[in-house]
Design an enzyme around this catalytic site. Structure first.
Site, PDB file in Angstrom:
ATOM      1  N   ASP A   1      -4.026   1.603  -6.005  1.00  0.00           N
ATOM      2  CA  ASP A   1      -5.406   1.779  -6.451  1.00  0.00           C
ATOM      3  C   ASP A   1      -6.422   1.042  -5.570  1.00  0.00           C
ATOM      4  OD1 ASP A   1      -7.731   0.541  -8.018  1.00  0.00           O
ATOM      5  OD2 ASP A   1      -7.169   2.126  -9.409  1.00  0.00           O
TER       6      ASP A   1
ATOM      7  N   VAL B   1      -9.177   3.963 -10.365  1.00  0.00           N
ATOM      8  CA  VAL B   1      -8.686   5.134  -9.625  1.00  0.00           C
ATOM      9  C   VAL B   1      -7.336   5.569 -10.173  1.00  0.00           C
ATOM     10  CG1 VAL B   1      -7.950   5.975  -7.370  1.00  0.00           C
ATOM     11  CG2 VAL B   1     -10.027   4.614  -7.561  1.00  0.00           C
ATOM     12  N   ASP B   2      -6.469   4.615 -10.474  1.00  0.00           N
ATOM     13  CA  ASP B   2      -5.193   4.949 -11.117  1.00  0.00           C
ATOM     14  C   ASP B   2      -5.420   5.688 -12.432  1.00  0.00           C
ATOM     15  OD1 ASP B   2      -3.050   4.198  -9.507  1.00  0.00           O
ATOM     16  OD2 ASP B   2      -3.089   2.120 -10.174  1.00  0.00           O
ATOM     17  N   MET B   3      -6.303   5.161 -13.262  1.00  0.00           N
ATOM     18  CA  MET B   3      -6.526   5.768 -14.574  1.00  0.00           C
ATOM     19  C   MET B   3      -7.124   7.158 -14.435  1.00  0.00           C
ATOM     20  SD  MET B   3      -5.272   3.475 -16.517  1.00  0.00           S
ATOM     21  CE  MET B   3      -5.732   4.065 -18.139  1.00  0.00           C
TER      22      MET B   3
END
Length: 418
Positions: free
Chosen positions: A156, A184-186
């Protein structure tokens, strides 16, 4: 995990309510954040999610250090609700056979290994789709599965930095700042979930599945939003603006005499209402220095100082009451503790506690998706490592005890399970 926060039991789900994804079988090879966030949402709405982990420690987030209960980290518990967990050592041929048998029965496979891992095990889309042409196969990676960067590992904050997203965060006189939570991961997990649901809809029309891909870098670029689009249109590189986008003096953090708050008066209508109805300073409209948005931006530091001086003269609750009456967008600047104990969280049943097989109970943060006809399932805590291995092999695959024992003896479930 220290002193547990006081939480209510979760309200019961209506027994006769259907689920949106009932009957959908998802085989989850993911770990860390983006993939587990995706599959958790599918599980929340009724899909049967079987999470496959390496028996040697399992998902990396099991060992994250934020907080833990009964050996399970806050990160793992927050991302793996409503899944059954099995442990498979994919370096063992028998374990790969189990994985292929599960994939053959699946509607969806989700994986976020490095580029060549699933292919090395014969579990990539090209290898498994001929036996299951209706399969939706979702690959999540940092830079995609094709092209010159497919080999690169990424996380991320790296994609935040490389995409330009991080350059937009922070204050103008300071360095770029990554977001606290792995945004960004989520967002990649959300996009992956959307891609899977789109592919399922397409399967209803076309009669076959497909391979879908989501990359963190692509997501980070998309999340630059209209700032990225403005660059493409003007050629001007956008910078950091802290809490005040475009330097707007009536957007950002201010301090009352006893505490901070955030206001967002981004247009002329709201600005005029703020300075006349709340601040009682109509001169901030008639003064040529502040009469238009352009002039306010040109004189933003002077105007911000004036507004700050007025806000500092009274207490927070008095200002909040005045802004509420004038319908001004404003909010308290809360810590996590304050936010989680606020009426907006408590009165909307956002937080609860749910049973856990070894800890008794663990905290639960509800999914942000609300569906009236097909509400979320009753949440089940994230699985212990390998908790449902025997259950899945017997119930889902129909293996007999002799075959399970042989797999165990071969080390398919890890050395500790032999």
């Amino acid at each position: 995990m220290g002193a547990k926060v006081s939480l209510p039991d979760r309200p019961s789900r209506a027994k006769d309510a259907p689920t949106a994804l009932d009957g959908l079988l998802v085989i989850d090879f993911t770990r860390v954040v983006a993939g587990p966030a995706c599959t958790q949402t599918l599980g929340d709405f009724g899909a049967e999610v079987i999470k496959i982990e390496n028996p040697d420690g399992g998902d990396d987030t099991r060992a994250y250090e934020h907080a833990e209960v009964a050996g399970e980290s806050a990160a793992f518990i927050s991302l793996n609700r409503n899944k059954r967990g099995i442990a498979l050592d994919l370096t063992i041929p028998g374990a790969r056979d189990v994985a292929r048998d599960l994939i053959a029965k699946a509607d969806v496979v989700v994986e976020n290994f490095s580029a060549t891992v699933m292919g090395k095990f014969g579990l990539d889309y090209a290898s498994v789709s001929p036996a299951n042409p209706r399969l939706i196969y979702c690959s999540i990676s940092a830079y995609g599965r094709k092209g010159p960067f497919a080999w690169r590992p990424g996380f991320d904050p790296i994609t935040q930095a490389e995409s330009g997203f991080m350059s937009l965060n922070g204050f103008p006189d300071g360095p770029p700042v990554r977001t606290g939570p792995p945004i960004v991961d989520m967002a990649t997990g959300m996009s992956a979930c959307n891609a899977i649901l789109l592919a399922l809809l397409a399967r209803e029309r076309l009669g076959r599945g497909q391979h879908v891909e989501i990359a963190l870098y692509d997501t980070a670029m998309a999340m630059t939003g209209f700032y990225g689009m403005a660059y493409l249109m003007s050629g001007n590189n956008p910078g950091r603006f802290g809490n005040s986008p475009n330097g707007s003096p009536s957007v950002g953090v201010y301090e009352a005499s006893d505490g901070p708050f955030y206001i967002a008066c981004a247009n002329d209508r709201l600005y005029r209402r703020l300075v006349t109805d709340v601040l009682k300073r109509p001169d901030l409209v008639t003064d040529p220095q502040f009469a238009t948005r352009k002039e306010r931006s040109a004189n933003k530091e002077k105007l911000r100082t004036i507004i700050a001086e007025v806000f500092a003269t009274d207490q927070l609750e008095n200002w909040m009451a005045k802004m509420k009456k004038a319908n001004i967008p404003a909010g308290y600047l809360r810590s996590v503790e304050q936010g989680f104990n606020a009426p907006e969280a408590r009165d909307r049943d956002r937080l609860s506690r749910i049973p856990h097989p070894t800890a008794g109970w663990v905290p639960n943060i509800e999914t942000p998706i609300t569906m009236e006809l097909t509400p979320t399932v009753t949440p089940v805590a994230a699985p212990l490592l390998g908790q449902h291995t025997n259950e899945v092999l017997r119930g889902t695959l129909g293996y007999d005890e002799y075959r399970i024992a042989a797999l165990r003896q071969a080390g398919a479930f890890g050395k500790a399970a032999e």
